[in-house]
Design a protein around this motif. Structure first.
Motif, short mmCIF file in Angstrom:
data_model
loop_
_atom_site.label_atom_id
_atom_site.label_comp_id
_atom_site.label_asym_id
_atom_site.label_seq_id
_atom_site.Cartn_x
_atom_site.Cartn_y
_atom_site.Cartn_z
N ARG A 39 47.82 39.52 57.56
CA ARG A 39 46.89 40.67 57.50
C ARG A 39 46.56 41.02 56.05
O ARG A 39 45.42 41.35 55.73
N ILE A 40 47.56 40.95 55.19
CA ILE A 40 47.32 41.22 53.76
C ILE A 40 46.35 40.19 53.20
O ILE A 40 45.42 40.53 52.46
N GLY A 41 46.53 38.93 53.57
CA GLY A 41 45.63 37.87 53.10
C GLY A 41 44.20 38.06 53.58
O GLY A 41 43.25 37.84 52.83
N GLU A 42 44.04 38.49 54.83
CA GLU A 42 42.69 38.77 55.35
C GLU A 42 42.04 39.89 54.56
O GLU A 42 40.85 39.81 54.20
N LEU A 43 42.81 40.95 54.28
CA LEU A 43 42.26 42.06 53.51
C LEU A 43 41.96 41.62 52.07
O LEU A 43 40.92 42.00 51.51
N ALA A 44 42.83 40.81 51.48
CA ALA A 44 42.57 40.31 50.12
C ALA A 44 41.27 39.53 50.07
O ALA A 44 40.48 39.68 49.13
N THR A 45 41.01 38.72 51.08
CA THR A 45 39.75 37.97 51.14
C THR A 45 38.56 38.92 51.20
O THR A 45 37.55 38.72 50.51
N GLU A 46 38.66 39.96 52.01
CA GLU A 46 37.58 40.95 52.11
C GLU A 46 37.37 41.67 50.77
O GLU A 46 36.23 41.88 50.35
N LEU A 47 38.47 42.05 50.11
CA LEU A 47 38.35 42.73 48.82
C LEU A 47 37.69 41.83 47.79
O LEU A 47 36.85 42.29 47.00
N ASP A 48 38.05 40.55 47.79
CA ASP A 48 37.41 39.60 46.87
C ASP A 48 35.91 39.53 47.13
O ASP A 48 35.11 39.48 46.18
N GLN A 49 35.50 39.53 48.40
CA GLN A 49 34.08 39.47 48.74
C GLN A 49 33.38 40.76 48.33
O GLN A 49 32.27 40.72 47.78
N LEU A 52 52.85 33.84 48.99
CA LEU A 52 51.73 33.76 48.05
C LEU A 52 50.53 33.08 48.71
O LEU A 52 49.39 33.52 48.55
N ARG A 53 50.78 32.01 49.45
CA ARG A 53 49.69 31.30 50.13
C ARG A 53 49.04 32.18 51.18
O ARG A 53 47.82 32.31 51.23
N ARG A 54 49.85 32.81 52.02
CA ARG A 54 49.31 33.62 53.12
C ARG A 54 48.54 34.84 52.62
O ARG A 54 47.58 35.26 53.25
N THR A 55 48.97 35.41 51.51
CA THR A 55 48.31 36.62 50.99
C THR A 55 47.23 36.29 49.96
O THR A 55 46.60 37.20 49.43
N HIS A 56 47.03 35.01 49.68
CA HIS A 56 46.05 34.55 48.68
C HIS A 56 46.36 35.17 47.31
O HIS A 56 45.44 35.45 46.53
N ALA A 57 47.64 35.35 47.03
CA ALA A 57 48.05 36.06 45.81
C ALA A 57 48.22 35.11 44.63
O ALA A 57 48.66 33.98 44.77
N GLU A 58 47.88 35.65 43.48
CA GLU A 58 48.20 34.99 42.22
C GLU A 58 49.61 35.41 41.83
O GLU A 58 50.08 36.47 42.23
N LEU A 59 50.28 34.59 41.04
CA LEU A 59 51.56 34.94 40.45
C LEU A 59 51.31 35.19 38.97
O LEU A 59 50.83 34.31 38.27
N ASP A 60 51.60 36.40 38.52
CA ASP A 60 51.37 36.77 37.12
C ASP A 60 52.70 37.20 36.52
O ASP A 60 53.40 38.04 37.08
N ILE A 61 53.06 36.59 35.40
CA ILE A 61 54.34 36.86 34.75
C ILE A 61 54.05 37.36 33.34
O ILE A 61 53.43 36.66 32.54
N ASP A 62 54.49 38.58 33.07
CA ASP A 62 54.33 39.17 31.74
C ASP A 62 55.70 39.38 31.13
O ASP A 62 56.58 39.99 31.76
N GLU A 63 55.90 38.89 29.91
CA GLU A 63 57.15 39.11 29.19
C GLU A 63 56.82 39.67 27.82
O GLU A 63 55.92 39.17 27.14
N TYR A 64 57.53 40.73 27.47
CA TYR A 64 57.26 41.44 26.22
C TYR A 64 58.54 41.66 25.43
O TYR A 64 59.62 41.71 26.01
N ALA A 65 58.40 41.85 24.15
CA ALA A 65 59.50 42.30 23.30
C ALA A 65 59.26 43.77 23.02
O ALA A 65 58.13 44.17 22.69
N TYR A 66 60.27 44.58 23.18
CA TYR A 66 60.14 46.03 22.98
C TYR A 66 60.03 46.31 21.49
O TYR A 66 60.70 45.70 20.67
N GLY A 67 59.21 47.29 21.18
CA GLY A 67 59.17 47.77 19.81
C GLY A 67 57.95 47.44 19.13
O GLY A 67 57.17 47.54 18.50
#
Length: 158
Positions: A78-88, A143-158
């Motif tokens: 269901r999340i994947g179906e909604l993600a497709t609609e949001l993309d459109q 990830l496949r079912r929800t059509h999700a991207e995987l985004d990884i952010d790594e930061y150094a504090y300060g």
């Protein structure tokens, strides 16, 4: 070294508010953002977001991801179906994301546990117990079912 990390799954849209996403899915989010709620021109944030978040300390990234999957996996199609609609509606892909955020040397982060897990092993500084993670088959399928991207952010504090 101190590590502060969290994971979230989000649906985002420049047109569809988080309240509408909640109504469609029937799942209450942990966090939402409203497009243009901080600044209107240009709009900041740039989109509405609906998020399920894991900020539980002491867990590795894959354990945090599993906490989110435990809540959402049954709804993945269901999340994947909604993600497709949001993309459109928005005219571009990328409405669905699994986000990993890590901040090194953050004052609220967790210290490395330097106690040895076995008698003959020695943990050295820099070998933080939260470093390293993997995605299980269930996470990849989500990830496949929800059509999700995987985004990884790594930061150094300060």
């Amino acid at each position: 070294m101190r590590v502060h990390q969290y994971v979230y799954f989000a649906l985002a849209s420049s047109q569809v508010p988080a309240a509408d996403i909640t109504a469609r899915l029937g799942i209450k989010p942990d966090e939402v953002t409203i497009r243009g709620s901080r600044h209107t021109e240009p709009p900041v944030p740039v989109c509405h977001t609906w998020r399920i978040v894991c900020r539980k300390p002491g867990l590795t990234v894959d354990e945090q991801i599993n906490q989110i999957l435990d809540r959402l996996y049954a709804h993945a199609y269901r999340i994947g179906e909604l993600a497709t609609e949001l993309d459109q509606i928005d005219g571009s892909p990328g409405s669905s994301v699994l986000q990993v955020v890590r901040v090194f040397e953050h004052p609220d982060g967790e210290d490395a546990d330097l106690t040895s897990p076995a008698e003959d092993l020695q943990i050295l500084p820099g070998q933080h117990q939260l470093l390293g993670w993997h995605l299980e088959t269930r996470a990849l399928e989500f990830l496949r079912r929800t059509h999700a991207e995987l985004d990884i952010d790594e930061y150094a504090y300060g």
